[in-house]
Write a protein that holds these residues in place. Structure first.
Motif, PDB file in Angstrom:
ATOM      1  N   ASP A  25       0.832  -1.205   0.000  1.00  0.00           N
ATOM      2  CA  ASP A  25       0.000   0.000   0.000  1.00  0.00           C
ATOM      3  C   ASP A  25       0.870   1.260   0.000  1.00  0.00           C
ATOM      4  OD1 ASP A  25      -2.561  -1.117  -0.100  1.00  0.00           O
ATOM      5  OD2 ASP A  25      -2.687  -1.339   2.085  1.00  0.00           O
TER       6      ASP A  25
ATOM      7  N   TYR B  53       2.521   1.650  -3.518  1.00  0.00           N
ATOM      8  CA  TYR B  53       1.603   1.701  -4.661  1.00  0.00           C
ATOM      9  C   TYR B  53       1.561   3.066  -5.333  1.00  0.00           C
ATOM     10  CZ  TYR B  53      -2.552   0.574  -7.421  1.00  0.00           C
ATOM     11  OH  TYR B  53      -3.430   0.350  -8.447  1.00  0.00           O
TER      12      TYR B  53
ATOM     13  N   GLU C 230      -7.342  -4.187  -8.073  1.00  0.00           N
ATOM     14  CA  GLU C 230      -8.418  -3.456  -7.419  1.00  0.00           C
ATOM     15  C   GLU C 230      -9.783  -3.936  -7.913  1.00  0.00           C
ATOM     16  OE1 GLU C 230      -7.013   0.478  -8.592  1.00  0.00           O
ATOM     17  OE2 GLU C 230      -6.377   0.829  -6.517  1.00  0.00           O
ATOM     18  N   GLN C 231     -10.828  -3.512  -7.210  1.00  0.00           N
ATOM     19  CA  GLN C 231     -12.194  -3.872  -7.580  1.00  0.00           C
ATOM     20  C   GLN C 231     -12.441  -3.545  -9.049  1.00  0.00           C
ATOM     21  OE1 GLN C 231     -15.223  -1.595  -5.619  1.00  0.00           O
ATOM     22  NE2 GLN C 231     -16.861  -2.950  -6.260  1.00  0.00           N
TER      23      GLN C 231
ATOM     24  N   ASN D 125      -9.128  -5.132  -2.376  1.00  0.00           N
ATOM     25  CA  ASN D 125      -7.976  -5.332  -3.258  1.00  0.00           C
ATOM     26  C   ASN D 125      -7.421  -6.734  -3.079  1.00  0.00           C
ATOM     27  OD1 ASN D 125      -8.152  -2.687  -4.100  1.00  0.00           O
ATOM     28  ND2 ASN D 125      -6.537  -1.951  -2.745  1.00  0.00           N
TER      29      ASN D 125
END
Length: 195
Positions: free
Chosen positions: A18, A21, A71-72, A177
């Motif tokens: 995270d 990223y 990711e979604q 995620n």
């Protein structure tokens, strides 16, 4: 390889991914082994090293260590086999004697996917097409998408597969995620991605 990382180690890796990223467009998601101490653990697992050395020799080399967050709504963009950038699947690397065929007689490389999240059939887990590593054509096999299978494994597992198998991320249909670390290995004489 199940349960290679503990839940606590997965939590640490997820926090580091995270953090990194935001710099992914500037290479922040590549060469992770020098970005946090936890990433050094990945190339020191005896069981994994035994598998790598069995298929690629005792002088096999790690070609990189990359972050992966699906990711979604992301993922599900098709299948690929590795080697199109630096390996035998790159058209300009084909010799006339190759006749447009790829090497299928033995492993040139292995991929390892470190499952920081549980890999499920809904969250962007990797899918592979069984047997496709034996197909000599440089093109995606005709039935590859229909016969592809999603690899479902618990968090902390490591998926190992030959680089010439047709594979890709499935679509993440969840609200969370999907986290992973990708660490490819090659024979020591293959050209690296960063050379």
């Amino acid at each position: 390889l199940p349960n290679v990382l503990t839940p606590e180690e997965c939590d640490t890796v997820q926090r580091e991914l995270d953090r990194l990223y935001k710099d992914r467009d500037r290479g922040g998601f590549e060469c992770l082994f020098n970005k946090a101490h936890i990433f050094e653990r990945f190339y020191m697992v005896p069981d994994l090293l035994r598998v790598v050395r069995h298929f690629l020799g005792h002088d096999a080399i790690m070609m990189g260590e990359h972050g992966s967050i699906i990711e979604q709504g992301d993922g599900g963009n098709g299948l690929h086999a590795d080697g199109a950038i630096t390996g035998q699947l790159r058209e300009r690397s084909q010799a006339p004697v190759d006749e447009g065929k790829r090497i299928t007689s033995h492993a040139m490389g292995l991929n390892t996917i470190w499952c920081i999240s549980e890999f499920t059939n809904k969250n962007g887990a990797t899918c592979v097409t069984p047997g496709s590593h034996k197909v000599e054509s440089l093109d995606v096999p005709k039935d590859a998408h229909e016969t592809a299978r999603i690899i479902e494994v618990p968090r902390g597992s490591v998926i190992v597969f030959i680089t010439t198998i047709w594979h890709g991320a499935s679509k993440n249909q969840t609200d969370d995620n999907r986290y992973a670390v990708l660490m490819p290995w090659r024979r020591n004489w293959e050209k690296g991605l960063y050379e």
